[in-house]
Write a protein that holds these residues in place. Structure first.
Motif, PDB file in Angstrom:
ATOM      1  N   LEU A  47       0.844  -1.199   0.000  1.00  0.00           N
ATOM      2  CA  LEU A  47       0.000   0.000   0.000  1.00  0.00           C
ATOM      3  C   LEU A  47       0.877   1.246   0.000  1.00  0.00           C
ATOM      4  N   THR A  48       1.949   1.207   0.796  1.00  0.00           N
ATOM      5  CA  THR A  48       2.916   2.292   0.869  1.00  0.00           C
ATOM      6  C   THR A  48       4.302   1.675   0.977  1.00  0.00           C
ATOM      7  N   GLU A  49       5.221   2.116   0.175  1.00  0.00           N
ATOM      8  CA  GLU A  49       6.585   1.592   0.261  1.00  0.00           C
ATOM      9  C   GLU A  49       7.345   2.300   1.378  1.00  0.00           C
ATOM     10  N   THR A  50       8.305   1.597   1.949  1.00  0.00           N
ATOM     11  CA  THR A  50       9.172   2.152   2.985  1.00  0.00           C
ATOM     12  C   THR A  50      10.412   2.709   2.302  1.00  0.00           C
ATOM     13  N   SER A  51      10.736   3.952   2.577  1.00  0.00           N
ATOM     14  CA  SER A  51      11.883   4.583   1.921  1.00  0.00           C
ATOM     15  C   SER A  51      13.190   3.922   2.349  1.00  0.00           C
ATOM     16  N   ASP A  52      14.216   4.073   1.510  1.00  0.00           N
ATOM     17  CA  ASP A  52      15.534   3.542   1.857  1.00  0.00           C
ATOM     18  C   ASP A  52      16.033   4.145   3.163  1.00  0.00           C
ATOM     19  N   GLN A  53      15.807   5.435   3.358  1.00  0.00           N
ATOM     20  CA  GLN A  53      16.251   6.103   4.582  1.00  0.00           C
ATOM     21  C   GLN A  53      15.562   5.486   5.808  1.00  0.00           C
ATOM     22  N   ASN A  54      14.261   5.258   5.721  1.00  0.00           N
ATOM     23  CA  ASN A  54      13.547   4.634   6.838  1.00  0.00           C
ATOM     24  C   ASN A  54      14.024   3.205   7.070  1.00  0.00           C
ATOM     25  N   ALA A  55      14.273   2.474   5.985  1.00  0.00           N
ATOM     26  CA  ALA A  55      14.777   1.107   6.119  1.00  0.00           C
ATOM     27  C   ALA A  55      16.132   1.104   6.832  1.00  0.00           C
ATOM     28  N   LYS A  56      17.002   2.040   6.489  1.00  0.00           N
ATOM     29  CA  LYS A  56      18.310   2.134   7.156  1.00  0.00           C
ATOM     30  C   LYS A  56      18.158   2.473   8.636  1.00  0.00           C
ATOM     31  N   GLU A  57      17.237   3.366   8.955  1.00  0.00           N
ATOM     32  CA  GLU A  57      16.987   3.715  10.359  1.00  0.00           C
ATOM     33  C   GLU A  57      16.443   2.519  11.136  1.00  0.00           C
ATOM     34  N   ILE A  58      15.598   1.727  10.497  1.00  0.00           N
ATOM     35  CA  ILE A  58      15.075   0.513  11.130  1.00  0.00           C
ATOM     36  C   ILE A  58      16.218  -0.467  11.373  1.00  0.00           C
ATOM     37  N   LEU A  59      17.068  -0.651  10.378  1.00  0.00           N
ATOM     38  CA  LEU A  59      18.210  -1.564  10.536  1.00  0.00           C
ATOM     39  C   LEU A  59      19.169  -1.083  11.623  1.00  0.00           C
ATOM     40  N   ASP A  60      19.264   0.219  11.829  1.00  0.00           N
ATOM     41  CA  ASP A  60      20.103   0.746  12.913  1.00  0.00           C
ATOM     42  C   ASP A  60      19.594   0.314  14.291  1.00  0.00           C
ATOM     43  N   ARG A  61      18.316  -0.068  14.362  1.00  0.00           N
ATOM     44  CA  ARG A  61      17.729  -0.488  15.639  1.00  0.00           C
ATOM     45  C   ARG A  61      17.512  -1.998  15.699  1.00  0.00           C
ATOM     46  N   THR A  62      18.071  -2.732  14.746  1.00  0.00           N
ATOM     47  CA  THR A  62      17.817  -4.165  14.598  1.00  0.00           C
ATOM     48  C   THR A  62      19.053  -4.978  14.952  1.00  0.00           C
ATOM     49  N   THR A  63      18.848  -6.059  15.716  1.00  0.00           N
ATOM     50  CA  THR A  63      19.947  -6.993  15.989  1.00  0.00           C
ATOM     51  C   THR A  63      19.752  -8.316  15.249  1.00  0.00           C
ATOM     52  N   HIS A  64      18.492  -8.669  14.947  1.00  0.00           N
ATOM     53  CA  HIS A  64      18.166  -9.929  14.278  1.00  0.00           C
ATOM     54  C   HIS A  64      17.046  -9.687  13.265  1.00  0.00           C
ATOM     55  N   ILE A  65      17.089 -10.426  12.179  1.00  0.00           N
ATOM     56  CA  ILE A  65      15.993 -10.438  11.208  1.00  0.00           C
ATOM     57  C   ILE A  65      15.467 -11.861  11.147  1.00  0.00           C
ATOM     58  N   TRP A  66      14.167 -12.005  11.394  1.00  0.00           N
ATOM     59  CA  TRP A  66      13.511 -13.311  11.291  1.00  0.00           C
ATOM     60  C   TRP A  66      12.694 -13.365  10.013  1.00  0.00           C
ATOM     61  N   LEU A  67      12.866 -14.437   9.261  1.00  0.00           N
ATOM     62  CA  LEU A  67      12.094 -14.675   8.045  1.00  0.00           C
ATOM     63  C   LEU A  67      11.141 -15.830   8.307  1.00  0.00           C
ATOM     64  N   SER A  68       9.851 -15.588   8.150  1.00  0.00           N
ATOM     65  CA  SER A  68       8.865 -16.621   8.468  1.00  0.00           C
ATOM     66  C   SER A  68       8.817 -17.726   7.415  1.00  0.00           C
ATOM     67  N   HIS A  69       9.036 -17.382   6.159  1.00  0.00           N
ATOM     68  CA  HIS A  69       9.081 -18.359   5.080  1.00  0.00           C
ATOM     69  C   HIS A  69       9.602 -17.664   3.831  1.00  0.00           C
ATOM     70  N   GLU A  70       9.755 -18.437   2.759  1.00  0.00           N
ATOM     71  CA  GLU A  70      10.467 -17.873   1.615  1.00  0.00           C
ATOM     72  C   GLU A  70       9.593 -17.275   0.529  1.00  0.00           C
ATOM     73  N   HIS A  71       8.331 -17.023   0.779  1.00  0.00           N
ATOM     74  CA  HIS A  71       7.546 -16.268  -0.200  1.00  0.00           C
ATOM     75  C   HIS A  71       8.133 -14.861  -0.317  1.00  0.00           C
ATOM     76  N   PRO A  72       8.085 -14.264  -1.505  1.00  0.00           N
ATOM     77  CA  PRO A  72       8.773 -12.987  -1.723  1.00  0.00           C
ATOM     78  C   PRO A  72       8.211 -11.796  -0.948  1.00  0.00           C
ATOM     79  N   ASP A  73       7.006 -11.927  -0.381  1.00  0.00           N
ATOM     80  CA  ASP A  73       6.493 -10.847   0.464  1.00  0.00           C
ATOM     81  C   ASP A  73       6.951 -11.011   1.912  1.00  0.00           C
TER      82      ASP A  73
END
Length: 184
Positions: A47-73
């Motif tokens: 519905l709304t894309e997340t900007s690269d800048q916001n994605a970088k700010e989110i990653l700055d606060r992230t220690t782990h990324i969990w992937l629930s499954h391999e569908h592209p969404d």
């Protein structure tokens, strides 16, 4: 605050689609980052894309990324290609369910990402009293129980819990939870 109320220490931030950031004092788990583009042969868009800048700010606060499954969404290869250096620089650990084919883990490791395979229904300590438990659902999907101290957050994501028996099965693994996150 009443004597019987417990103070909530864990923060939950909705990011986009199936992506949430669950943060404790030292650990923060980002789920399923798909922030731009279409998937399923242009069948789905955000519905709304997340900007690269916001994605970088989110990653700055992230220690782990969990992937629930391999569908592209949920497992967005373009995200991991675009932000590979940021993820590596921040030493963000990728969490994914243990699979026989190891396709996702091998893909990520080949690109130099640090990965941990989660055994189903096995509590994995990420730090002090911050634990995650990966719960299998169907053929390829999974949910994640996050335990931060005495708080429990269950992210069912796309898991289908449509019968009383399945609900009881999940409850037997997780116990009572404080917060339930689900797609639909």
């Amino acid at each position: 605050m009443d004597q019987g109320e417990k103070k909530i220490e864990t923060e939950i931030e909705f990011i986009n689609h199936a992506s949430v950031l669950i943060r404790g004092e030292k650990i923060s788990v980002l789920s399923d980052p798909w922030y731009e583009g279409d998937v399923f042969h242009k069948g789905w868009n955000l519905l709304t894309e997340t900007s690269d800048q916001n994605a970088k700010e989110i990653l700055d606060r992230t220690t782990h990324i969990w992937l629930s499954h391999e569908h592209p969404d949920h497992f967005s290869i373009p995200f991991f290609k675009k932000f590979a250096e940021k993820i590596k620089e921040r030493q963000i650990e990728i969490l994914f369910q243990e699979t026989k084919d190891k396709r996702v883990i091998n893909f990520l490791k080949k690109d130099g990402h640090s990965c941990t395979e989660l055994k189903f229904n096995h509590s994995q300590r990420l730090h002090d009293d911050f634990f995650v438990t990966c719960i299998k659902d169907g053929f390829y999907d999974s949910g994640l129980l996050v335990v931060n101290g005495n708080e429990k957050i269950l992210n069912l994501n796309d898991c289908e819990v449509t019968t009383d028996n399945r609900a009881k099965e999940v409850l037997s693994i997780t116990g009572k939870v404080d917060v339930l996150l689900t797609q639909f």
